[in-house]
Design a protein around this motif. Sequence first.
Motif, PDB file in Angstrom:
ATOM      1  N   ALA A   1       0.823  -1.209   0.000  1.00  0.00           N
ATOM      2  CA  ALA A   1       0.000   0.000   0.000  1.00  0.00           C
ATOM      3  C   ALA A   1       0.856   1.258   0.000  1.00  0.00           C
ATOM      4  N   LEU A   2       2.074   1.175   0.554  1.00  0.00           N
ATOM      5  CA  LEU A   2       2.876   2.392   0.643  1.00  0.00           C
ATOM      6  C   LEU A   2       3.814   2.569  -0.541  1.00  0.00           C
TER       7      LEU A   2
ATOM      8  N   VAL B   1      -3.793   4.854  -1.112  1.00  0.00           N
ATOM      9  CA  VAL B   1      -4.072   3.867  -0.060  1.00  0.00           C
ATOM     10  C   VAL B   1      -5.523   3.926   0.398  1.00  0.00           C
ATOM     11  N   THR B   2      -5.960   5.121   0.793  1.00  0.00           N
ATOM     12  CA  THR B   2      -7.195   5.215   1.568  1.00  0.00           C
ATOM     13  C   THR B   2      -8.456   4.793   0.801  1.00  0.00           C
TER      14      THR B   2
ATOM     15  N   ASP C   1       0.267  -2.400   6.483  1.00  0.00           N
ATOM     16  CA  ASP C   1       0.802  -1.298   5.682  1.00  0.00           C
ATOM     17  C   ASP C   1      -0.279  -0.256   5.385  1.00  0.00           C
ATOM     18  N   ALA C   2      -1.504  -0.722   5.114  1.00  0.00           N
ATOM     19  CA  ALA C   2      -2.575   0.224   4.816  1.00  0.00           C
ATOM     20  C   ALA C   2      -2.969   1.008   6.068  1.00  0.00           C
TER      21      ALA C   2
ATOM     22  N   GLY D   1      -0.561   3.732   6.349  1.00  0.00           N
ATOM     23  CA  GLY D   1      -0.753   4.709   5.281  1.00  0.00           C
ATOM     24  C   GLY D   1      -1.948   5.614   5.539  1.00  0.00           C
ATOM     25  N   VAL D   2      -3.064   5.023   5.934  1.00  0.00           N
ATOM     26  CA  VAL D   2      -4.266   5.821   6.189  1.00  0.00           C
ATOM     27  C   VAL D   2      -4.005   6.785   7.338  1.00  0.00           C
TER      28      VAL D   2
ATOM     29  N   PHE E   1      -1.131   8.074   8.818  1.00  0.00           N
ATOM     30  CA  PHE E   1      -0.213   9.209   8.790  1.00  0.00           C
ATOM     31  C   PHE E   1      -0.573  10.222   7.710  1.00  0.00           C
ATOM     32  N   THR E   2      -1.145   9.770   6.593  1.00  0.00           N
ATOM     33  CA  THR E   2      -1.516  10.757   5.580  1.00  0.00           C
ATOM     34  C   THR E   2      -2.650  11.637   6.080  1.00  0.00           C
ATOM     35  N   TRP E   3      -3.563  11.028   6.850  1.00  0.00           N
ATOM     36  CA  TRP E   3      -4.674  11.798   7.398  1.00  0.00           C
ATOM     37  C   TRP E   3      -4.146  12.876   8.354  1.00  0.00           C
TER      38      TRP E   3
END
Lengths: 454, 299
Positions: A56-57, A230-231, B87-88, B91-92, B94-96
Amino acid sequence: MNDTTESLTMAAGALPPWLSFFTLPSINVRLVLAGCILLGLCAGVLGCFTFLRKRALLGDALSHAALPGVCTAFLLTGTKDPLIILAGAAVSCWLGAISVDLITRYTRCKEDSALGMVLSVYFAVGIMLLTSIQHSGNAAQSGLDKFLLGKAPSMLDRDVWTLSILSVIILGAVTLAYKEFKIISFDPGFALTVGLPVRLLEIVLATLIVMAVVVGIQAVGVVLMSAMLVTPAAAARYWTDRLGIMAILAGLFGALSGAAGAYISYLGPGMPTGPWMVIAVTSLFAISLLFAPLRGFVPRFNRVRRTRKKTAQENILRTLYVLGEKEDRLDAPCSETELLKYRPMRAGAFHATLAQLVRRGLITESPAGCFALTTQGAEKGAQLTRLHRLWELYLATKLDLAPDHVHDDAEEIEHIITPELEARLTAALANPGEDPHARRIPESHAAAQMGGQS
Amino acid sequence: MSDGFWIVLIGALVAGSCALVGCFLVLRRQALMGDAISHAVLPGIVIAFLITHSRNTLPMLIGAGALGLFTAFLTSALERHGRLQADASLGVTFTWLFALGVILVSAFTGHVDLDAECVLYGEIEYAPLYRAFWGEIDLGPRAFWVLLGVTLANVLFVTLGYKQLKLCAFDPGLAAAVGINAALWHYLLMAFVSITTVGAFESVGAILVVALLIVPPNTAYLLTDRLWAMLTLSVILGALSSAGGYLLASALDSSTSAAIAVVSGMLFILAALFSPAHGAVPRYLRRRRLLASAEALAD
């Protein structure tokens, strides 16, 4: 930005800004909206495949890996022509993808380490080049460092055209090679054995992601681009178990949040589009996480609670039935203390369960505080007892378990045996009359009814 | 003492403290935690700034540290209760938080003198300029003392928790079976990663921290199979990168932080190619020798 928005608002016939947005008052608004929607759509769809491959990253690593390319393109050509810079970014992104692949393939380092190392070292190379250029005193370089920060509000005609062409390529490639991408996402080993060119497909997929990343970082910036990869996929995963639906949903979520980002930055001048896109898509994620019927937290929690409730009710019905059986009178009243002796439960849950059973008309409560089965309750109790004893008998005869070891297992399975399984058990045990403890197995409820009808 | 000396020394301290916790991140396959934390702390820094109205280090460190822990917590919660892959989840999360930070910055941009870049792109060259004073006495760069503290804390943590950390990293099942509280050690490790990340990037920049957390440990991972050797080697490799990076940056007139990260990457490539145990070249040579002897036997 402030002034233009105000004059635009007036031009749109004095509508309030939250409404005038929908009349798409200016070319600028239209471009930003179209760009954000396209970007969200492509990133969402592609994100599904990296998500399933537990990479995902990858988007995060690749969007950082673009920096050295941006600087090198500038160093080589001395211009800031967006197309040349884009090409440079694409090349170094692509090299980054290859590096991740090489590291995981030829060293013992793990996927996440490979992504992290490519991310940080490539970005560091980029910073070195950038600072070198800045220290060289070349006046043309100013603004190069802003390239990776994103500038959706100043999207140009040409940017949106580039995005549209890339979207067509990306979505077209995903549709055409859907089956192949699906196989390499779920089972690369199987893909190899059926003779698919796995390496080539992986490179094609990586190239598509690079394309999305390169146009995306210009619009929303490095970190927020990784969010768009990702989201939406993570959110879509909560709603479905099918890849096709997941990809469509993720694309939809991405597009929706793109529109939301454009809308909010229109309303609040100075509000950055990219971060609001991410906030929008994360809100969609939170809603999915909590309420998606298939894997959402609340529905899952409710299912568990419903099962607990049903189990507790059935346990009490069966206890009353067995006690009644002993006294040869199925509607024998039984006090709370007696019930709790046979079926220890927390007081709160116990009383709640009794109340539910009374409400459903399965038991009655006498003024003295004793409980007895109604006819309907006795039928249900008999059926549960039948399933329990059938299972005990099955374990004892077919699986050769000692009769004193079968009760606990039957206690759990009596709640979940389906009518089909019951029929098969009955057939396998040749419609038995007694369980291993020599107690009568009640007649099947369904069979009894059918017998009555015929 | 010259600025160059201080820069290399500070770089070595960053390398040392990052390598110690980084080894465990790498072994636990959480290598991207450093990247995530260094982005996710942005809202914490902005909030600390808005509350105190100053660019004082301590409140910012507290705000950042709190957000770092929150990131680790939210990631684990999503993974455990939200059933999302690791991993997701990261990702969710830290980007948020980063998006939130950028929005806060732009919402208060009229009132505050703060931008996302100054937080993420600190520069080690400037570290010797901010001095620490004891009364009137100049004690040297402040970053040196901050990082010395962080390094000592990490050394203490890794020494005292060596057994538990090792077991949790290699065999979480066994760790749980012998009564080690895996969740507690997970959060302790995350706390130390947050402290290290935040303490270091204020003076040397996030990108260097992210690189030093994982590149030297991965290089060491290619050179040895023993944990204590991996820890020692990654500290040494980090220090070497710091010295090499300083020289490279002086030669090219570029950012020292970035150069240190680049040198650590070069060391990784060298190890990937020539490590006696796991390098590509020795492995290729071994295979060829084996093939040759097999052919000789066949003849």
